[in-house]
Write an enzyme that holds these catalytic residues in place. Sequence first.
Site, PDB file in Angstrom:
ATOM      1  N   LYS A  80      50.946  17.580 -44.422  1.00 27.72           N
ATOM      2  CA  LYS A  80      52.399  17.175 -44.421  1.00 27.72           C
ATOM      3  C   LYS A  80      52.335  15.391 -44.961  1.00 27.72           C
ATOM      4  O   LYS A  80      51.056  14.836 -44.598  1.00 27.72           O
ATOM      5  CB  LYS A  80      53.151  16.888 -43.139  1.00 27.72           C
ATOM      6  CG  LYS A  80      54.535  16.890 -43.116  1.00 27.72           C
ATOM      7  CD  LYS A  80      55.175  18.099 -43.599  1.00 27.72           C
ATOM      8  CE  LYS A  80      56.772  18.152 -43.389  1.00 27.72           C
ATOM      9  NZ  LYS A  80      57.329  19.453 -43.521  1.00 27.72           N
ATOM     10  N   GLY A 180      76.738  25.357 -37.059  1.00 32.50           N
ATOM     11  CA  GLY A 180      76.476  24.677 -38.308  1.00 32.50           C
ATOM     12  C   GLY A 180      76.576  25.666 -39.645  1.00 32.50           C
ATOM     13  O   GLY A 180      76.086  26.755 -39.477  1.00 32.50           O
ATOM     14  N   VAL A 181      77.402  25.128 -40.518  1.00 30.76           N
ATOM     15  CA  VAL A 181      77.396  25.973 -41.660  1.00 30.76           C
ATOM     16  C   VAL A 181      77.342  25.221 -42.837  1.00 30.76           C
ATOM     17  O   VAL A 181      78.067  24.953 -43.998  1.00 30.76           O
ATOM     18  CB  VAL A 181      78.796  26.833 -41.629  1.00 30.76           C
ATOM     19  CG1 VAL A 181      78.957  28.070 -41.137  1.00 30.76           C
ATOM     20  CG2 VAL A 181      79.917  25.662 -41.311  1.00 30.76           C
ATOM     21  N   GLY A 182      75.860  24.736 -43.164  1.00 32.19           N
ATOM     22  CA  GLY A 182      75.393  23.931 -44.185  1.00 32.19           C
ATOM     23  C   GLY A 182      75.122  24.991 -45.467  1.00 32.19           C
ATOM     24  O   GLY A 182      75.339  26.162 -45.187  1.00 32.19           O
ATOM     25  N   ASN A 183      74.298  24.430 -46.176  1.00 32.52           N
ATOM     26  CA  ASN A 183      73.850  25.323 -47.252  1.00 32.52           C
ATOM     27  C   ASN A 183      73.174  26.537 -46.848  1.00 32.52           C
ATOM     28  O   ASN A 183      73.403  27.927 -47.402  1.00 32.52           O
ATOM     29  CB  ASN A 183      72.885  24.521 -48.358  1.00 32.52           C
ATOM     30  CG  ASN A 183      73.397  23.410 -49.076  1.00 32.52           C
ATOM     31  OD1 ASN A 183      74.670  23.505 -49.180  1.00 32.52           O
ATOM     32  ND2 ASN A 183      72.743  22.398 -49.302  1.00 32.52           N
ATOM     33  N   VAL A 184      72.019  26.554 -46.028  1.00 27.37           N
ATOM     34  CA  VAL A 184      71.406  27.711 -45.464  1.00 27.37           C
ATOM     35  C   VAL A 184      72.424  28.483 -44.709  1.00 27.37           C
ATOM     36  O   VAL A 184      72.568  30.015 -45.187  1.00 27.37           O
ATOM     37  CB  VAL A 184      70.257  27.340 -44.784  1.00 27.37           C
ATOM     38  CG1 VAL A 184      69.539  28.615 -44.009  1.00 27.37           C
ATOM     39  CG2 VAL A 184      69.300  26.559 -45.675  1.00 27.37           C
ATOM     40  N   ALA A 185      72.910  28.182 -43.716  1.00 23.66           N
ATOM     41  CA  ALA A 185      73.947  28.891 -42.723  1.00 23.66           C
ATOM     42  C   ALA A 185      74.968  29.674 -43.533  1.00 23.66           C
ATOM     43  O   ALA A 185      75.498  30.840 -43.309  1.00 23.66           O
ATOM     44  CB  ALA A 185      74.441  27.915 -41.646  1.00 23.66           C
ATOM     45  N   TYR A 186      75.583  28.900 -44.699  1.00 24.02           N
ATOM     46  CA  TYR A 186      76.752  29.373 -45.246  1.00 24.02           C
ATOM     47  C   TYR A 186      76.147  30.702 -46.149  1.00 24.02           C
ATOM     48  O   TYR A 186      76.746  31.775 -46.099  1.00 24.02           O
ATOM     49  CB  TYR A 186      77.074  28.544 -46.358  1.00 24.02           C
ATOM     50  CG  TYR A 186      78.361  29.112 -47.169  1.00 24.02           C
ATOM     51  CD1 TYR A 186      79.781  28.864 -46.782  1.00 24.02           C
ATOM     52  CD2 TYR A 186      78.467  29.621 -48.386  1.00 24.02           C
ATOM     53  CE1 TYR A 186      80.811  29.329 -47.219  1.00 24.02           C
ATOM     54  CE2 TYR A 186      79.638  30.209 -48.856  1.00 24.02           C
ATOM     55  CZ  TYR A 186      80.587  29.980 -48.443  1.00 24.02           C
ATOM     56  OH  TYR A 186      81.892  30.411 -49.039  1.00 24.02           O
TER      57      TYR A 186
END
Length: 364
Positions: A80, A180-186
């Site tokens: 990282k 949470g309904v961001g990009n991944v969750a949507y």
Amino acid sequence: MEIFTYMEKYDYEQLVFCQDKSSGLKAIIAIHDTTLGPALGGTRMWTYNSEEEAIEDALRLAKGMTYKNAAAGLNLGGGKTVIIGDPKKDKNPEMFRAFGRYIQGLNGRYITAEDVGTTVQDMDLIHMETDFVTGISAEAGSSGNPSPVTAYGVYKGMKAAAKEAFNDDSLEGKTIAVQGVGNVAYALCEYLHKEGAKLVVTDINKGAVERAVEAFNATAVDPDDIYDVDCDIYAPCALGATINDDTIPRIKAKVIAGSANNQLKSSEHGDIIFEKGIIYAPDYVINSGGVINVADELVGYNEERALKKVETIYDSLQKVFEISRRDHIPSYVAADRMAEERIEAERNSRSQFLLNGHHILSRR
């Protein structure tokens, strides 16, 4: 912080400090373990309170990538980078090009990607100086937006967790509380809706909630009420540490499976939910679709091949649950054990190979 003492304790291989006066670059590359292959892990840009805090973050995140890549079945180690600075104010093209030259100097021991505070455009600048970078723009031959692929992996992983909890991996008719309904969750909600799951959603962004309610006939609740929902599966897809002393007594789900990082506030919370009989899909196993996807870029990106590999998250989680049952240990410990066993097997086979090679040479 005694750096060598810390590195020896957790068996880190390398810590690289990079500075470029003209661009203001101050970066730390941590390489934890390259037993399985070159270290792959993103570049994070953050305003750290101290250099020590930045070093600790780089080291902690690099070790996490070793386990994530091993558990995902990738022939890659863990590393990282952290860049010290404000991503909103301190970025400039020269900084990332200078950083690209440092990566090139490591000659393939470390491969980077985007992370918190960095973008596809930043990766394109790094790519001007080195090929040891993934997550570049699609025009430059990358896999593009990783969110839908990460979501697909979480969906497959959720089905594996459902199989463990309910003896059936179908999500039809299951009530799933998505935090949470961001990009991944949507994108995850799309898969769940298509299979006939009942969705309860929340997010601090009201627009994101309205979008999910409209598209998936979801029920909306206030952010703090998501823990009290009478559901089969709780899917943490936003902030970390939402499984803690306050929330565990409120969670009614039999399964916890979501895309968020660092879902357990501490390891003891993993012990508590195990004792309660809740099936927990360890975050770095279930959300590894993104890293599996970008890793495919290293051999010339092929979407069909990448998605087939992402589908193996189902099998990886089945193995985690099997180890958990076999050894009567929490699933987060079982995931670590699975990753460690894979690294150890590679290390032993390498030692055996070197030993056999020595015998052959000594007989000549």
